[in-house]
Write an enzyme that holds these catalytic residues in place. Structure first.
Site, PDB file in Angstrom:
ATOM      1  N   LYS A  22       0.857  -1.213   0.000  1.00 57.14           N
ATOM      2  CA  LYS A  22       0.000   0.000   0.000  1.00 57.14           C
ATOM      3  C   LYS A  22       0.881   1.247   0.000  1.00 57.14           C
ATOM      4  O   LYS A  22       0.658   2.174  -0.778  1.00 57.14           O
ATOM      5  CB  LYS A  22      -0.869  -0.002   1.250  1.00 57.14           C
ATOM      6  CG  LYS A  22      -1.584   1.324   1.526  1.00 57.14           C
ATOM      7  CD  LYS A  22      -2.487   1.293   2.729  1.00 57.14           C
ATOM      8  CE  LYS A  22      -1.799   1.481   4.040  1.00 57.14           C
ATOM      9  NZ  LYS A  22      -1.484   2.876   4.400  1.00 57.14           N
ATOM     10  N   ASN A  23       1.900   1.288   0.861  1.00 62.57           N
ATOM     11  CA  ASN A  23       2.691   2.504   1.034  1.00 62.57           C
ATOM     12  C   ASN A  23       3.749   2.724  -0.042  1.00 62.57           C
ATOM     13  O   ASN A  23       4.452   3.733  -0.030  1.00 62.57           O
ATOM     14  CB  ASN A  23       3.304   2.544   2.431  1.00 62.57           C
ATOM     15  CG  ASN A  23       2.230   2.780   3.490  1.00 62.57           C
ATOM     16  OD1 ASN A  23       1.082   3.086   3.156  1.00 62.57           O
ATOM     17  ND2 ASN A  23       2.585   2.600   4.740  1.00 62.57           N
ATOM     18  N   CYS A 116      -5.120  12.393  12.426  1.00 60.44           N
ATOM     19  CA  CYS A 116      -5.847  11.124  12.418  1.00 60.44           C
ATOM     20  C   CYS A 116      -5.674  10.542  13.822  1.00 60.44           C
ATOM     21  O   CYS A 116      -5.103  11.178  14.699  1.00 60.44           O
ATOM     22  CB  CYS A 116      -5.282  10.187  11.357  1.00 60.44           C
ATOM     23  SG  CYS A 116      -3.659   9.589  11.771  1.00 60.44           S
ATOM     24  N   ARG A 121      -0.034  14.720  12.519  1.00 59.12           N
ATOM     25  CA  ARG A 121       0.396  14.442  11.136  1.00 59.12           C
ATOM     26  C   ARG A 121       0.580  15.737  10.319  1.00 59.12           C
ATOM     27  O   ARG A 121      -0.031  15.920   9.275  1.00 59.12           O
ATOM     28  CB  ARG A 121      -0.590  13.510  10.437  1.00 59.12           C
ATOM     29  CG  ARG A 121      -1.030  12.298  11.228  1.00 59.12           C
ATOM     30  CD  ARG A 121       0.047  11.264  11.474  1.00 59.12           C
ATOM     31  NE  ARG A 121       0.528  10.627  10.267  1.00 59.12           N
ATOM     32  CZ  ARG A 121      -0.039   9.559   9.707  1.00 59.12           C
ATOM     33  NH1 ARG A 121      -1.142   9.062  10.222  1.00 59.12           N
ATOM     34  NH2 ARG A 121       0.469   9.023   8.626  1.00 59.12           N
ATOM     35  N   ARG A 396      -8.726  -0.645   4.667  1.00 56.69           N
ATOM     36  CA  ARG A 396      -7.867   0.367   4.051  1.00 56.69           C
ATOM     37  C   ARG A 396      -6.502  -0.214   3.686  1.00 56.69           C
ATOM     38  O   ARG A 396      -5.860   0.257   2.764  1.00 56.69           O
ATOM     39  CB  ARG A 396      -7.643   1.536   5.021  1.00 56.69           C
ATOM     40  CG  ARG A 396      -8.898   2.269   5.381  1.00 56.69           C
ATOM     41  CD  ARG A 396      -8.600   3.495   6.189  1.00 56.69           C
ATOM     42  NE  ARG A 396      -7.594   4.327   5.517  1.00 56.69           N
ATOM     43  CZ  ARG A 396      -7.278   5.552   5.925  1.00 56.69           C
ATOM     44  NH1 ARG A 396      -7.851   6.079   6.984  1.00 56.69           N
ATOM     45  NH2 ARG A 396      -6.370   6.263   5.289  1.00 56.69           N
TER      46      ARG A 396
HETATM   47  C1  EPZ Z   1       4.188   7.177   6.391  1.00 59.02           C
HETATM   48  O1  EPZ Z   1       3.376   8.178   6.960  1.00 59.02           O
HETATM   49  C2  EPZ Z   1       3.312   5.945   6.270  1.00 59.02           C
HETATM   50  N1  EPZ Z   1       2.199   6.233   5.353  1.00 59.02           N
HETATM   51  C3  EPZ Z   1       2.788   5.548   7.650  1.00 59.02           C
HETATM   52  O2  EPZ Z   1       2.029   4.358   7.498  1.00 59.02           O
HETATM   53  C4  EPZ Z   1       3.985   5.266   8.552  1.00 59.02           C
HETATM   54  O3  EPZ Z   1       3.520   4.969   9.844  1.00 59.02           O
HETATM   55  C5  EPZ Z   1       4.893   6.512   8.597  1.00 59.02           C
HETATM   56  O4  EPZ Z   1       5.299   6.870   7.258  1.00 59.02           O
HETATM   57  C6  EPZ Z   1       6.148   6.285   9.422  1.00 59.02           C
HETATM   58  O5  EPZ Z   1       6.873   5.207   8.901  1.00 59.02           O
HETATM   59  C7  EPZ Z   1       2.432   6.191   4.019  1.00 59.02           C
HETATM   60  O6  EPZ Z   1       3.537   5.922   3.554  1.00 59.02           O
HETATM   61  C8  EPZ Z   1       1.257   6.472   3.125  1.00 59.02           C
HETATM   62  P1  EPZ Z   1       6.105  10.638   8.407  1.00 59.02           P
HETATM   63  P2  EPZ Z   1       3.889   9.716   6.957  1.00 59.02           P
HETATM   64  O7  EPZ Z   1       5.961  11.875   7.565  1.00 59.02           O
HETATM   65  O8  EPZ Z   1       4.768   9.952   5.781  1.00 59.02           O
HETATM   66  C9  EPZ Z   1       6.253  14.102  11.664  1.00 59.02           C
HETATM   67  C10 EPZ Z   1       0.164   2.978   7.733  1.00 59.02           C
HETATM   68  O9  EPZ Z   1      -0.243   2.413   8.742  1.00 59.02           O
HETATM   69  N2  EPZ Z   1       6.145  15.020  10.518  1.00 59.02           N
HETATM   70  O10 EPZ Z   1       7.275   9.745   8.154  1.00 59.02           O
HETATM   71  O11 EPZ Z   1       2.708  10.587   7.146  1.00 59.02           O
HETATM   72  C11 EPZ Z   1       5.007  13.238  11.836  1.00 59.02           C
HETATM   73  O12 EPZ Z   1       4.048  13.916  12.614  1.00 59.02           O
HETATM   74  C12 EPZ Z   1       0.629   4.418   7.821  1.00 59.02           C
HETATM   75  O13 EPZ Z   1       0.274   2.446   6.597  1.00 59.02           O
HETATM   76  C13 EPZ Z   1       6.138  16.393  10.759  1.00 59.02           C
HETATM   77  O14 EPZ Z   1       6.184  16.846  11.906  1.00 59.02           O
HETATM   78  O15 EPZ Z   1       4.782   9.765   8.259  1.00 59.02           O
HETATM   79  C14 EPZ Z   1       5.549  12.017  12.531  1.00 59.02           C
HETATM   80  O16 EPZ Z   1       5.638  12.272  13.920  1.00 59.02           O
HETATM   81  C15 EPZ Z   1       0.335   5.000   9.182  1.00 59.02           C
HETATM   82  N3  EPZ Z   1       6.061  17.246   9.693  1.00 59.02           N
HETATM   83  C16 EPZ Z   1       6.956  11.870  11.959  1.00 59.02           C
HETATM   84  O17 EPZ Z   1       7.291  13.151  11.407  1.00 59.02           O
HETATM   85  C17 EPZ Z   1       5.997  16.796   8.391  1.00 59.02           C
HETATM   86  O18 EPZ Z   1       5.938  17.619   7.458  1.00 59.02           O
HETATM   87  C18 EPZ Z   1       7.072  10.826  10.843  1.00 59.02           C
HETATM   88  O19 EPZ Z   1       6.022  11.071   9.937  1.00 59.02           O
HETATM   89  C19 EPZ Z   1       6.011  15.394   8.183  1.00 59.02           C
HETATM   90  C20 EPZ Z   1       6.091  14.540   9.252  1.00 59.02           C
END
Ligand code: EPZ
Length: 416
Positions: A22-23, A116, A121, A396
């Site tokens: 998915k990701n 969420c 996020r 999902r």
């Molecule tokens: C991706 O989410 C995945 N989703 C998530 O999988 C996964 O848990 C996550 O990466 C971490 O590995 C997809 O790939 C579609 P991040 P993402 O940006 O990219 C903070 C699932 O279950 N952050 O790596 O949204 C954020 O709040 C999902 O399949 C900022 O502060 O995660 C978090 O604490 C859930 N500002 C951390 O960084 C930003 O601009 C990592 O988030 C971006 C992120």
């Protein structure tokens, strides 16, 4: 709303195939926006999130045809670079259209994803990177509005490791004028899969999979075909389902290549894990040993497997400490597991799990995708019946979950 009814106690055995990731599919489908030529993708998982993204791309003017796990996208007629709130609020990963739209159309209006269940996020790093590449980016009335005649290559540094942030900026940089270097880049395998697809389209990228990615911008990208990589989190989830039931299961169309941290923990818990070229076999003991874990960016233990391992630890021998360092609220499954008799104490971003001999079936509620998987794993081993509500969360991210579990001997069915 549909529910899942599981009768615990079956020892899983047999063989199932793992679906596409998915990701990886989500950013890769968005990459089709970067070219006016058709793109064909295979091994695309048939999931709610994929359907949501295809609907979003369709309303932008992308021509879509799907046949089973093969999807063809033609973005030559994209005439509406807007991702409306109604569609983005159901799937945060819609933010992945932002980079491609700005790069291809010079403009994008994308609804802020909002938070969420697992956290706020934010997408500030996505915006900061596009601004550094010369885009004028405003946030008004809940929308990110970005405009630029053509992005310029830049040196980007993200404040934290962000998976979709890295993906958005890497896609945007493929059509920028000059070289872009993304430092502190995420190293997830899904980013490598996306980079491989972009290179097949004519992009010039090096370093994907490391924390420094270099992209030489080109004037245009051409069509290509790409096969989505296997889903390592779906793989890890079924490995946990086999492990908790003392099972002996073979997963095909996948590999341990991107799951070292997870396989290590399963072996520490007492499982035997054999990996072949594109298959994994796991044999589990009657009762697992508790394992401590701490989530971190790839290649360390993935946050998306934390909930599943909490379920394992609920019935393991001993006490386990679980540290969640990525998201601020990713223990929602703990209170539901406690309804099944689990002994869990939450202290900030640490959960202490005291393994018990037996869980008792009960009615529980899914709150997010991986929390739902955790409840399924617990239900497989709990005494009696477990009814899981709000299982649209599962739809999902897990393709044909009931069929796959039933094929392994689980007593599970969907009830309305
Ligand atoms: C991706 O989410 C995945 N989703 C998530 O999988 C996964 O848990 C996550 O990466 C971490 O590995 C997809 O790939 C579609 P991040 P993402 O940006 O990219 C903070 C699932 O279950 N952050 O790596 O949204 C954020 O709040 C999902 O399949 C900022 O502060 O995660 C978090 O604490 C859930 N500002 C951390 O960084 C930003 O601009 C990592 O988030 C971006 C992120």
């Amino acid at each position: 709303m549909d529910k899942l009814l599981i009768a615990g106690g079956s020892r899983l055995s047999g063989e199932i195939a793992i679906s596409g990731a998915k990701n990886a599919a989500l950013p890769i489908l968005c990459a089709a926006l970067l070219t006016a030529e058709p793109m064909t993708f295979s091994n695309v998982p048939q999931l709610k999130d994929i359907a949501t993204l295809l609907a979003l791309l369709g309303q932008m003017g992308v021509e879509i045809s799907a046949d089973g796990d093969t999807v063809t996208l033609d973005a030559s007629g994209v005439d509406n670079p807007v991702a409306p709130y109604e569609m983005v609020k159901t799937m945060r990963a819609s933010i992945l259209v932002l980079g491609p739209l700005v790069a291809r159309c010079g403009e994008a209006r994308v609804s802020l994803p909002g938070g969420c269940a697992i956290g706020a996020r934010p997408v500030d790093q996505h915006i900061k990177g596009l601004q550094a590449m010369g885009a004028e980016v405003g946030v008004e009335h809940g929308y990110v509005h970005a405009r630029v005649p053509r992005l310029k290559g830049a040196r980007l540094f993200t404040d934290m490791v962000t998976v979709t942030g890295t993906e958005n900026l890497m896609m945007a940089a493929t059509l920028a004028d000059g070289e872009t270097v993304i430092e502190n880049a995420a190293r997830e395998p899904e980013i490598v899969d996306l980079a491989n697809c972009l290179v097949a389209m004519g992009a010039r990228i090096s370093g994907a999979g490391t924390d420094v990615i270099r992209i030489q911008g080109v004037d245009r990208l051409h069509g290509a075909t790409h096969r989505i990589m296997p889903d390592r989190i779906e793989t890890g989830t079924y490995l946990c389902a086999a492990a908790v039931t003392g099972g002996d299961v073979r997963l095909t169309g996948t590999s341990t290549a991107y799951l070292d941290a997870v396989v290590d923990k399963l072996m520490d818990a007492g499982c035997e894990v054999e990996s072949a070229r594109d298959a994994i076999r796991i044999k589990a003991p009657a009762r697992l040993q508790a394992v401590n874990l701490r989530t971190s960016p790839y290649p360390a233990f993935p946050t998306d497997m934390q909930a599943q391992f909490m379920a394992l630890n609920c019935v393991a021998h001993g006490v386990a400490m679980i540290r969640e360092t990525i998201f601020e609220n990713r223990f929602m499954h703990a209170v539901e597991l406690q309804r099944l008799g689990a002994m869990i104490r939450i202290d900030g971003n640490t959960a202490v799990v005291q393994g018990v001999e037996r869980l008792q079936g009960a009615t529980v509620m899914a709150t997010d995708l991986r929390a739902s998987a955790s409840l399924v794993i617990a239900g497989l081993v709990a005494e009696g019946e477990t009814m899981i509500e709000r299982i649209y969360h599962l739809d999902r991210g897990y393709e044909r979950l009931v069929e796959k579990l039933a094929a392994l001997g689980a007593s599970v069915r969907r009830v309305s």
